[in-house]
Design an enzyme around this catalytic site. Structure first.
Site, short mmCIF file in Angstrom:
data_model
loop_
_atom_site.label_atom_id
_atom_site.label_comp_id
_atom_site.label_asym_id
_atom_site.label_seq_id
_atom_site.Cartn_x
_atom_site.Cartn_y
_atom_site.Cartn_z
N SER A 322 4.62 7.62 4.80
CA SER A 322 5.14 6.43 4.12
C SER A 322 6.59 6.19 4.52
O SER A 322 6.99 5.04 4.78
CB SER A 322 5.04 6.59 2.60
N TRP A 325 6.57 4.89 8.02
CA TRP A 325 6.09 3.51 8.05
C TRP A 325 7.26 2.54 7.85
O TRP A 325 7.29 1.46 8.44
CB TRP A 325 5.04 3.30 6.96
N HIS A 326 8.22 2.93 7.01
CA HIS A 326 9.32 2.03 6.68
C HIS A 326 10.28 1.82 7.85
O HIS A 326 10.96 0.79 7.90
CB HIS A 326 10.10 2.56 5.47
N GLY A 327 10.37 2.78 8.75
CA GLY A 327 11.27 2.56 9.87
C GLY A 327 11.43 3.77 10.76
O GLY A 327 11.14 4.90 10.37
N PHE A 478 10.55 -4.11 8.30
CA PHE A 478 9.51 -3.10 8.38
C PHE A 478 8.19 -3.68 8.88
O PHE A 478 7.27 -2.95 9.14
CB PHE A 478 9.29 -2.44 7.01
#
Length: 478
Positions: A322, A325-327, A478
């Protein structure tokens, strides 16, 4: 085209009028209109990446049909992995290639090897993480025989690229959104009014709360070495309100906009800062992403079955993924790891599902215990947000070390009194409306019309009068 821009204020009524007054008698025309409007909306960001969106849509539409028609499991598996590989390949190249190349070069430099990594000078396509996850869930659900492949390309393309959710969610599921797209929709006045009300609250969150908090947070984070510990704490708190107002505000506008077209999107936020532990926080923050990881990663890994080791392993995996996934930055990975650590006690002691109901349900005030639980959870979330906001790991640790100094007990150098007052009013309104889908869903419904509309006009005036410096929505990156 930002939701809080003049161009969107022209775009939305135009599409709305065409949708309900020109194409209202023909479902196919309505869906074609939504698709064309969505592609135009996306092209306003960068028309070149519209072809990437179209290719991704065609890929998953085609492989979905091929999986359904496959004569054996081996053939079905081939088309499934083809779709997964290409989707993740595009995401990896556009979002993560430079991160891996630079991280590898830095890692080997510690053993005396100097490598000049070849990096790509490319722009991250807006919304790529969101529409890729739409496609992935669709393909996985077909492979697992949960749904049938959609034969109508226009309907499927609207599912992937419906403009309210296209660039920053909520992350939808085919089982929830596709049936609505395929069903004839009639204008519902009360649904539209409710949608406008939610849009209004979303704009207030974004423009008045998030954008004003961003000015203070940016000032403190960008000059953190010169700030006292107490000022740094204030900067982290303002960023916490910035990202909540920004992202939940976007979700409110997206959900409200969809309701104008007779479509209900998945809820994305449920007052997370009123959570009593981190497990509850993650059931209430970015709900569509959390549930996506639960259904498509956590449960396939074994979920909560087995012993403590499996639960700990699976929890760390979904939080690290997670964060990633954000960056493409180690700060996001550490942020994910911190949240995994914070939630771990409740996972081990199996108390992570203790707080399923709304806090102080049916009551005006929380108990003393609930109040301290909320404050503790908020403090943990704020601490983790420091890593989310920091430019890099060095900056994050420098910021944290600056907090835990003697100056922590000094008077903050920056105290925006007017903004603090707005935040207090905002928190009170959110608390009063915490049992609804959004804070002002029922607020004022029992008041006489002049008082209720006076409240709406007050919110509108606040949006125009107290607007902060225009800031792009955080989750667009994102």
């Amino acid at each position: 085209m930002l939701f809080n821009s003049i161009s969107f204020a022209i775009f939305l009524p135009t599409v709305f009028l065409l949708y309900w007054f020109v194409t209202n008698k023909n479902l196919k025309l309505q869906n074609v209109l939504l698709l064309l409007a969505s592609y135009f909306f996306y092209a306003c960001w960068d028309w070149r990446f519209l072809f990437l969106l179209m290719f991704s849509t065609l890929l998953d539409y085609f492989t979905g049909l091929k999986m359904q028609d496959a004569e054996n499991q081996k053939r079905k598996r081939f088309w499934f992995w083809l779709s997964i590989s290409i989707n993740l390949g595009f995401l990896g190249v556009f979002k993560y290639y430079n991160f891996f190349a630079e991280s590898f070069a830095e890692a080997v430099s510690h053993i005396g090897l100097q490598v000049n990594p070849w990096t790509l000078k490319i722009i991250l396509p807006v919304g790529i993480s969101f529409y890729t996850f739409h496609g992935l869930s669709y393909v996985i659900d077909i492979y697992k025989d949960r749904i049938k492949a959609e034969s109508n390309f226009v309907d499927y393309a609207v599912f992937v690229s419906f403009f309210p959710l296209l660039v920053a969610g909520p992350i939808e599921r085919a089982t929830h959104l596709l049936p609505q797209i395929k069903k004839r929709r009639t204008f519902d006045y009360s649904q539209s009014v409710d949608g406008l009300r939610q849009i209004l609250w979303g704009l207030f969150k974004k423009i008045v709360i998030a954008d004003n908090c961003a000015e203070i947070a940016n000032q403190i984070f960008n000059n953190s070495a010169d700030q006292s510990g107490s000022t740094l704490v204030l900067g982290a708190v303002f960023f916490a309100f910035q990202i909540y107002g920004d992202f939940s505000g976007y979700s409110d506008i997206a959900i409200g906009t969809a309701r104008l077209f007779g479509i209900d999107l998945l809820r994305n936020f449920a007052f997370p800062y009123f959570s009593r532990d981190i497990a509850e926080f993650w059931r209430r923050w970015h709900i569509s992403l959390s549930s996506w990881f639960k259904d498509y990663l956590y449960i396939p890994l074994g979920g909560s079955k087995g012993g403590n080791w499996m639960r700990i392993r699976n929890t760390f995996i979904i939080f690290i993924v997670s964060g990633f996934w954000h960056g493409a930055n180690w700060t996001f990975i550490v942020w994910g790891g911190l949240n995994a650590l914070f939630i771990m006690p409740s996972i081990i002691m199996r108390t992570h599902r203790n707080h399923l109901e709304t806090v102080a349900q049916g009551k005006l005030f929380p108990t003393v215990k609930e109040f301290f639980q909320m404050m503790t959870t908020f403090a943990l979330a704020v601490f983790a947000w420091i890593f989310f906001r920091a430019e890099n790991i060095t900056h994050a640790f420098s910021y944290v070390s600056g907090i835990f100094s003697k100056s922590l007990f000094s008077v903050p150098a920056i105290i925006p009194r007017f903004l603090t007052l707005f935040i207090i009013i905002f928190v009170i309104i959110e608390w009063l409306g915490r049992e609804q889908q959004y804070a002002i869903a029922k607020l004022g419904m029992r008041w006489k019309s002049p008082f209720r509309y006076a409240m709406y006009y007050a919110i509108i005036i606040a949006i125009f009068w107290f607007a902060g410096e225009d800031q792009q929505f955080i989750y667009f990156q994102f």
